[in-house]
Enzyme design. Structure first.
Site, short mmCIF file in Angstrom:
data_model
loop_
_atom_site.label_atom_id
_atom_site.label_comp_id
_atom_site.label_asym_id
_atom_site.label_seq_id
_atom_site.Cartn_x
_atom_site.Cartn_y
_atom_site.Cartn_z
CD GLN A 1 -2.86 -1.02 2.11
OE1 GLN A 1 -2.89 -0.27 3.24
NE2 GLN A 1 -3.92 -1.92 2.16
CG ASP B 1 -4.52 -9.15 3.24
OD1 ASP B 1 -4.15 -8.50 3.98
OD2 ASP B 1 -4.66 -8.77 2.09
C1 S3P Z 1 -3.12 -4.38 -0.05
C2 S3P Z 1 -1.61 -4.67 0.43
C3 S3P Z 1 -1.79 -5.14 2.04
C4 S3P Z 1 -2.76 -5.91 2.24
C5 S3P Z 1 -4.28 -5.25 2.08
C6 S3P Z 1 -4.25 -4.91 0.29
C7 S3P Z 1 -2.92 -3.78 -1.48
O1 S3P Z 1 -1.49 -4.17 2.78
O2 S3P Z 1 -2.76 -6.35 3.58
O3 S3P Z 1 -5.13 -6.08 2.18
O4 S3P Z 1 -3.91 -3.82 -2.11
O5 S3P Z 1 -1.89 -3.11 -1.78
P1 S3P Z 1 0.24 -3.70 3.23
O6 S3P Z 1 0.62 -3.36 1.94
O7 S3P Z 1 -0.16 -2.48 4.12
O8 S3P Z 1 0.52 -4.89 4.01
#
Ligand code: S3P
Length: 439
Positions: free
Chosen positions: A175, A321
């Site tokens: 993210q 996840d």
């Molecule tokens: C996601 C990245 C993950 C994941 C989330 C979706 C994404 O989070 O847990 O459900 O779509 O980039 P993080 O990158 O913060 O770990």
């Protein structure tokens, strides 16, 4: 965007999972399809789009930013892109509900716009850490106000010129990486992100599909501002994170033989397959193919006795996840499973280490939370009443317990399953899970 907290799941012990199951579209890819389609030139047609509340929050946000987006059929979305500089000031704050991906990626995509915009979310999202994204974005020149705790609402001040930075992520987070790359599209010069461990690369893949030159050099990925994105059709595969519940369920229930059709098996997402195989699971991949720049396969899972393992830390970001489901596998396995290096689980939609440990303990399983993981002793699961804390993945993980528990289980606060997996109860019941829901 807030869901009613009143939905309860009731699961009855027994059953097995059989047949073919097609779980809904990938959440991460669906979010990105709306985002990139909106800022591209031309019309982007999306199929397999996940109509869950999280992705619908992203869709509503872009409509509020002046993009015409049509929903033309189940999973079908047509986005009339406005180009990188065509978004308009929204009339009100953008409510992103429960969706961390929407908030963090939009913080990046919107902080270089000429207008102000405020991002809000539900109680869970308003507790989640945002400094990890506002910090590096500020270094690029963004002006974002958060609460003193560094949480949402986020107020983004418009008209701030951005310049590219070289940033090393302190925690592996797709993210944050994605937020910085999206901001980088609007920045002067080159923006580079280095990650401590590989995380999902859907943003990079999709940017390339839209004609953006993304440079990858080892653990570093860079984009250069000032380009343009060109619309391209997107076929979203089924979400491996949703398939994971069925993979665990089929592994733990004697007599199960289930095939999960058309699932995305991007190498940055397959930690759940790797970990279950290490635990002894019988998982085979069939019809491997590439669909729109993402690898896809049908995943067949047959029941087999699992054993506890020490989960390799390099698998953690690749299964980030899937741990609620994997903890259920561990509880039904023979021996001890140890997870370390997974502190991030404490800042997901709920504190997934504590909430899962509490739920498993209620069912008579020895589950000891640690600062960055958990130790689970496999055993006999009783029944009981579980609180999902409004976390969709906790609710679905405990629903699978029916397949190895001795007694009935009630799971409270399940409405948020709609954020990622609309139709879960019906699909799971069709496959053989003895689950019902009540309001
Ligand atoms: C996601 C990245 C993950 C994941 C989330 C979706 C994404 O989070 O847990 O459900 O779509 O980039 P993080 O990158 O913060 O770990």
């Amino acid at each position: 965007m807030t869901s009613s907290p009143a939905l309860t799941y009731h699961v009855t012990p027994g059953g097995a999972l059989r047949g073919h199951v097609r779980v809904p579209g990938d959440k991460s890819i669906s979010h990105r399809a709306i985002m990139l389609g909106s800022i591209a030139q031309g019309v982007t047609e999306v199929s397999g789009f996940l109509e869950g509340e999280d992705c619908l929050a992203t869709l509503a946000a872009f409509r509020a930013l002046g993009v015409r987006i049509e929903q033309t059929g189940p999973g079908k979305v047509v986005i009339h892109g406005v180009g990188l500089h065509g978004l308009k000031a929204p009339a009100a704050p953008l409510d992103l509900g429960n969706s961390g991906t929407s908030m963090r990626l939009l913080a990046g995509l919107l902080c270089g716009q000429p207008f102000d915009v405020t991002l809000t979310g539900d109680a869970s999202l308003s507790r989640r850490p945002m400094k990890r994204v506002t910090g590096p974005l500020a270094r690029m020149g963004a002006h974002i106000e958060a609460t003193p705790q560094g949480t949402a609402p986020l107020a983004l001040l418009g008209g701030q010129p951005l310049s590219g930075i070289d940033y090393t992520l302190p925690v592996a987070s797709a993210q944050v990486k994605s937020a910085l790359l999206l901001a980088g599209l609007y920045a002067h010069g080159r923006s580079c992100v280095t990650e401590p461990a590989p995380t999902r690369d859907h943003t990079e893949r999709m940017l390339r599909g839209f004609g953006c030159a993304v440079e990858q050099n080892g653990a570093t990925v860079c984009v250069t501002g000032g380009g343009e994105l060109r619309a391209t059709p997107i076929a979203v595969p089924a979400d491996i994170s949703s398939a994971a519940f069925f993979m665990v369920g089929a592994s733990i229930a004697a007599g199960s033989d289930v095939t999960l059709d058309h699932v995305g098996i991007n190498p940055t997402r397959i930690g759940v397959i790797n970990i279950l195989r290490l635990m002894g699971a019988d998982i085979t991949l069939h019809n491997e193919r590439a669909v729109g720049g993402e690898p896809v396969a049908d995943i067949r899972v047959r029941a087999r006795r699992l054993h506890g393992i020490r989960i390799p830390e390099d698998q953690v970001p690749l299964a980030i996840d899937e741990f609620p489901a994997l903890f259920i596998a561990a509880a039904c396995a023979e021996g001890e499973t140890v997870l370390t290096g997974a502190h991030e689980l404490r800042v997901k939609e709920s504190d997934r280490i504590q909430v899962m440990a509490d739920g498993l303990a209620r069912m008579g399983i020895a589950a000891r939370p640690t600062a960055d993981g958990i130790v689970i002793q496999g055993g006999v699961l009783g029944g009981g009443e579980i609180d999902s804390h409004g976390d969709h993945r906790i609710a679905m993980a405990f629903a699978m317990v029916a397949l190895c528990a001795r007694d009935a289980v009630t799971i409270n606060d399940c409405a948020n399953v709609n954020t990622s997996f609309p139709g879960f109860v019906e699909l799971a019941r069709g496959a053989g899970l003895q689950v019902a829901s009540s309001k």
